[in-house]
Design a protein around this motif. Structure first.
Motif, PDB file in Angstrom:
ATOM      1  N   ASN A   6       0.853  -1.178   0.000  1.00  0.00           N
ATOM      2  CA  ASN A   6       0.000   0.000   0.000  1.00  0.00           C
ATOM      3  C   ASN A   6       0.897   1.239   0.000  1.00  0.00           C
ATOM      4  O   ASN A   6       1.584   1.514   0.984  1.00  0.00           O
ATOM      5  N   LEU A   7       0.909   1.974  -1.110  1.00  0.00           N
ATOM      6  CA  LEU A   7       1.797   3.125  -1.228  1.00  0.00           C
ATOM      7  C   LEU A   7       1.456   4.231  -0.236  1.00  0.00           C
ATOM      8  O   LEU A   7       2.352   4.835   0.355  1.00  0.00           O
ATOM      9  N   LYS A   8       0.176   4.508  -0.019  1.00  0.00           N
ATOM     10  CA  LYS A   8      -0.207   5.544   0.956  1.00  0.00           C
ATOM     11  C   LYS A   8       0.338   5.203   2.334  1.00  0.00           C
ATOM     12  O   LYS A   8       0.849   6.060   3.043  1.00  0.00           O
ATOM     13  N   GLU A   9       0.237   3.944   2.710  1.00  0.00           N
ATOM     14  CA  GLU A   9       0.732   3.505   4.013  1.00  0.00           C
ATOM     15  C   GLU A   9       2.250   3.671   4.087  1.00  0.00           C
ATOM     16  O   GLU A   9       2.787   4.151   5.087  1.00  0.00           O
ATOM     17  N   LYS A  10       2.960   3.317   3.027  1.00  0.00           N
ATOM     18  CA  LYS A  10       4.421   3.454   3.012  1.00  0.00           C
ATOM     19  C   LYS A  10       4.836   4.922   3.112  1.00  0.00           C
ATOM     20  O   LYS A  10       5.739   5.269   3.868  1.00  0.00           O
ATOM     21  N   PHE A  11       4.167   5.798   2.338  1.00  0.00           N
ATOM     22  CA  PHE A  11       4.502   7.224   2.387  1.00  0.00           C
ATOM     23  C   PHE A  11       4.187   7.839   3.757  1.00  0.00           C
ATOM     24  O   PHE A  11       4.850   8.781   4.177  1.00  0.00           O
ATOM     25  N   SER A  12       3.204   7.288   4.466  1.00  0.00           N
ATOM     26  CA  SER A  12       2.849   7.828   5.789  1.00  0.00           C
ATOM     27  C   SER A  12       3.891   7.498   6.855  1.00  0.00           C
ATOM     28  O   SER A  12       3.880   8.088   7.934  1.00  0.00           O
ATOM     29  N   LYS A  13       4.804   6.592   6.574  1.00  0.00           N
ATOM     30  CA  LYS A  13       5.797   6.155   7.562  1.00  0.00           C
ATOM     31  C   LYS A  13       7.003   7.083   7.696  1.00  0.00           C
ATOM     32  O   LYS A  13       7.845   6.875   8.562  1.00  0.00           O
ATOM     33  N   PHE A  14       7.105   8.097   6.825  1.00  0.00           N
ATOM     34  CA  PHE A  14       8.260   8.990   6.913  1.00  0.00           C
ATOM     35  C   PHE A  14       7.887  10.382   6.432  1.00  0.00           C
ATOM     36  O   PHE A  14       6.913  10.557   5.709  1.00  0.00           O
ATOM     37  N   SER A  15       8.671  11.359   6.860  1.00  0.00           N
ATOM     38  CA  SER A  15       8.421  12.745   6.453  1.00  0.00           C
ATOM     39  C   SER A  15       9.665  13.427   5.895  1.00  0.00           C
ATOM     40  O   SER A  15       9.579  14.540   5.378  1.00  0.00           O
ATOM     41  N   ASP A  16      10.833  12.776   5.996  1.00  0.00           N
ATOM     42  CA  ASP A  16      12.064  13.398   5.514  1.00  0.00           C
ATOM     43  C   ASP A  16      12.091  13.447   3.987  1.00  0.00           C
ATOM     44  O   ASP A  16      11.455  12.646   3.310  1.00  0.00           O
ATOM     45  N   HIS A  17      12.810  14.431   3.472  1.00  0.00           N
ATOM     46  CA  HIS A  17      12.918  14.623   2.028  1.00  0.00           C
ATOM     47  C   HIS A  17      14.264  14.122   1.520  1.00  0.00           C
ATOM     48  O   HIS A  17      15.255  14.130   2.243  1.00  0.00           O
ATOM     49  N   TRP A  18      14.268  13.673   0.272  1.00  0.00           N
ATOM     50  CA  TRP A  18      15.473  13.249  -0.446  1.00  0.00           C
ATOM     51  C   TRP A  18      16.116  12.009   0.165  1.00  0.00           C
ATOM     52  O   TRP A  18      17.298  11.767  -0.025  1.00  0.00           O
ATOM     53  N   SER A  19      15.353  11.208   0.892  1.00  0.00           N
ATOM     54  CA  SER A  19      15.893  10.004   1.529  1.00  0.00           C
ATOM     55  C   SER A  19      15.069   8.792   1.106  1.00  0.00           C
ATOM     56  O   SER A  19      14.081   8.442   1.754  1.00  0.00           O
ATOM     57  N   PRO A  20      15.445   8.133  -0.001  1.00  0.00           N
ATOM     58  CA  PRO A  20      14.662   7.003  -0.521  1.00  0.00           C
ATOM     59  C   PRO A  20      14.541   5.860   0.485  1.00  0.00           C
ATOM     60  O   PRO A  20      15.465   5.592   1.256  1.00  0.00           O
ATOM     61  N   LYS A  21      13.384   5.188   0.447  1.00  0.00           N
ATOM     62  CA  LYS A  21      13.105   4.024   1.291  1.00  0.00           C
ATOM     63  C   LYS A  21      12.760   2.851   0.374  1.00  0.00           C
ATOM     64  O   LYS A  21      11.932   2.983  -0.525  1.00  0.00           O
ATOM     65  N   VAL A  22      13.374   1.711   0.609  1.00  0.00           N
ATOM     66  CA  VAL A  22      13.133   0.517  -0.202  1.00  0.00           C
ATOM     67  C   VAL A  22      11.842  -0.156   0.254  1.00  0.00           C
ATOM     68  O   VAL A  22      11.666  -0.412   1.442  1.00  0.00           O
ATOM     69  N   ILE A  23      10.958  -0.451  -0.719  1.00  0.00           N
ATOM     70  CA  ILE A  23       9.708  -1.149  -0.386  1.00  0.00           C
ATOM     71  C   ILE A  23       9.584  -2.489  -1.106  1.00  0.00           C
ATOM     72  O   ILE A  23       8.651  -3.237  -0.849  1.00  0.00           O
ATOM     73  N   GLY A  24      10.520  -2.793  -1.992  1.00  0.00           N
ATOM     74  CA  GLY A  24      10.465  -4.072  -2.694  1.00  0.00           C
ATOM     75  C   GLY A  24      11.662  -4.267  -3.605  1.00  0.00           C
ATOM     76  O   GLY A  24      12.474  -3.367  -3.807  1.00  0.00           O
ATOM     77  N   GLN A  25      11.734  -5.469  -4.139  1.00  0.00           N
ATOM     78  CA  GLN A  25      12.828  -5.853  -5.034  1.00  0.00           C
ATOM     79  C   GLN A  25      12.214  -6.524  -6.248  1.00  0.00           C
ATOM     80  O   GLN A  25      11.300  -7.336  -6.123  1.00  0.00           O
ATOM     81  N   LEU A  26      12.711  -6.204  -7.428  1.00  0.00           N
ATOM     82  CA  LEU A  26      12.230  -6.781  -8.676  1.00  0.00           C
ATOM     83  C   LEU A  26      13.445  -7.103  -9.524  1.00  0.00           C
ATOM     84  O   LEU A  26      14.093  -6.195 -10.046  1.00  0.00           O
ATOM     85  N   ASN A  27      13.785  -8.395  -9.609  1.00  0.00           N
ATOM     86  CA  ASN A  27      15.020  -8.807 -10.264  1.00  0.00           C
ATOM     87  C   ASN A  27      16.184  -8.074  -9.595  1.00  0.00           C
ATOM     88  O   ASN A  27      16.353  -8.161  -8.404  1.00  0.00           O
ATOM     89  N   HIS A  28      16.951  -7.310 -10.330  1.00  0.00           N
ATOM     90  CA  HIS A  28      18.064  -6.578  -9.726  1.00  0.00           C
ATOM     91  C   HIS A  28      17.708  -5.116  -9.469  1.00  0.00           C
ATOM     92  O   HIS A  28      18.579  -4.296  -9.207  1.00  0.00           O
ATOM     93  N   GLN A  29      16.419  -4.814  -9.544  1.00  0.00           N
ATOM     94  CA  GLN A  29      15.936  -3.455  -9.322  1.00  0.00           C
ATOM     95  C   GLN A  29      15.317  -3.341  -7.940  1.00  0.00           C
ATOM     96  O   GLN A  29      14.664  -4.269  -7.463  1.00  0.00           O
ATOM     97  N   GLN A  30      15.500  -2.180  -7.320  1.00  0.00           N
ATOM     98  CA  GLN A  30      14.799  -1.897  -6.080  1.00  0.00           C
ATOM     99  C   GLN A  30      13.636  -0.969  -6.393  1.00  0.00           C
ATOM    100  O   GLN A  30      13.739  -0.097  -7.254  1.00  0.00           O
ATOM    101  N   VAL A  31      12.548  -1.182  -5.696  1.00  0.00           N
ATOM    102  CA  VAL A  31      11.394  -0.301  -5.766  1.00  0.00           C
ATOM    103  C   VAL A  31      11.456   0.541  -4.504  1.00  0.00           C
ATOM    104  O   VAL A  31      11.533   0.009  -3.392  1.00  0.00           O
ATOM    105  N   LYS A  32      11.462   1.866  -4.679  1.00  0.00           N
ATOM    106  CA  LYS A  32      11.645   2.780  -3.554  1.00  0.00           C
ATOM    107  C   LYS A  32      10.575   3.857  -3.569  1.00  0.00           C
ATOM    108  O   LYS A  32      10.007   4.163  -4.619  1.00  0.00           O
ATOM    109  N   VAL A  33      10.325   4.428  -2.401  1.00  0.00           N
ATOM    110  CA  VAL A  33       9.493   5.613  -2.283  1.00  0.00           C
ATOM    111  C   VAL A  33      10.363   6.721  -1.706  1.00  0.00           C
ATOM    112  O   VAL A  33      11.270   6.476  -0.913  1.00  0.00           O
ATOM    113  N   VAL A  34      10.081   7.937  -2.119  1.00  0.00           N
ATOM    114  CA  VAL A  34      10.841   9.089  -1.644  1.00  0.00           C
ATOM    115  C   VAL A  34       9.944  10.327  -1.739  1.00  0.00           C
ATOM    116  O   VAL A  34       9.054  10.383  -2.587  1.00  0.00           O
ATOM    117  N   LYS A  35      10.182  11.269  -0.846  1.00  0.00           N
ATOM    118  CA  LYS A  35       9.515  12.569  -0.912  1.00  0.00           C
ATOM    119  C   LYS A  35      10.571  13.608  -1.253  1.00  0.00           C
ATOM    120  O   LYS A  35      11.679  13.572  -0.723  1.00  0.00           O
TER     121      LYS A  35
END
Length: 129
Positions: free
Chosen positions: A15-44
């Motif tokens: 749930n992307l809304k839930e993941k984004f609600s877990k942090f407020s800092d800017h320019w600091s990516p957070k890993v939420i998953g892995q796809l092959n050799h790619q990371q899926v991240k959220v960032v503000k």
């Protein structure tokens, strides 16, 4: 060796809304998953980032909420909610967001957010949330 059932039991929706609600800092990516050799991240983002490039990695930025400007040396591209931009390896770029924007990133796990530049915004090993 993982069995098919053990792998299937690990599959969960994110749930992307839930993941984004877990942090407020800017320019600091957070890993939420892995796809092959790619990371899926959220960032503000908010404000100006640094000019940088990634010698060996491409990046995909998808806007979930808000909008931002991607500056390139020869042009500027506005990226809005529901849009994405792919920055090829070696291309110098700088994201800028006047207001806070929520971004989904797809990028190799080897990438450092500031590329070859190291400063207070550098995140060598992003948190997993």
């Amino acid at each position: 060796m993982k069995t098919k059932n053990s792998v299937m039991s690990q599959i969960e929706k994110i749930n992307l809304k839930e993941k984004f609600s877990k942090f407020s800092d800017h320019w600091s990516p957070k890993v939420i998953g892995q796809l092959n050799h790619q990371q899926v991240k959220v960032v503000k983002f908010q404000g100006d980032f640094v000019w940088h490039s990634h010698e060996n990695e491409d990046e995909l930025f998808m806007v979930i909420d808000g909008s931002f400007t991607m500056e390139l040396r020869d042009k500027t591209i506005e990226v809005h909610e529901g849009e994405l931009i792919i920055i090829p390896r070696g291309v110098e770029h700088r994201p800028i967001a006047k207001e806070e924007v929520s971004i989904l990133l797809f990028e190799p796990g080897t990438i450092v957010n500031t590329g070859e530049v190291r400063n207070q915004l550098t995140v060598e090993k992003p948190d997993h949330i």
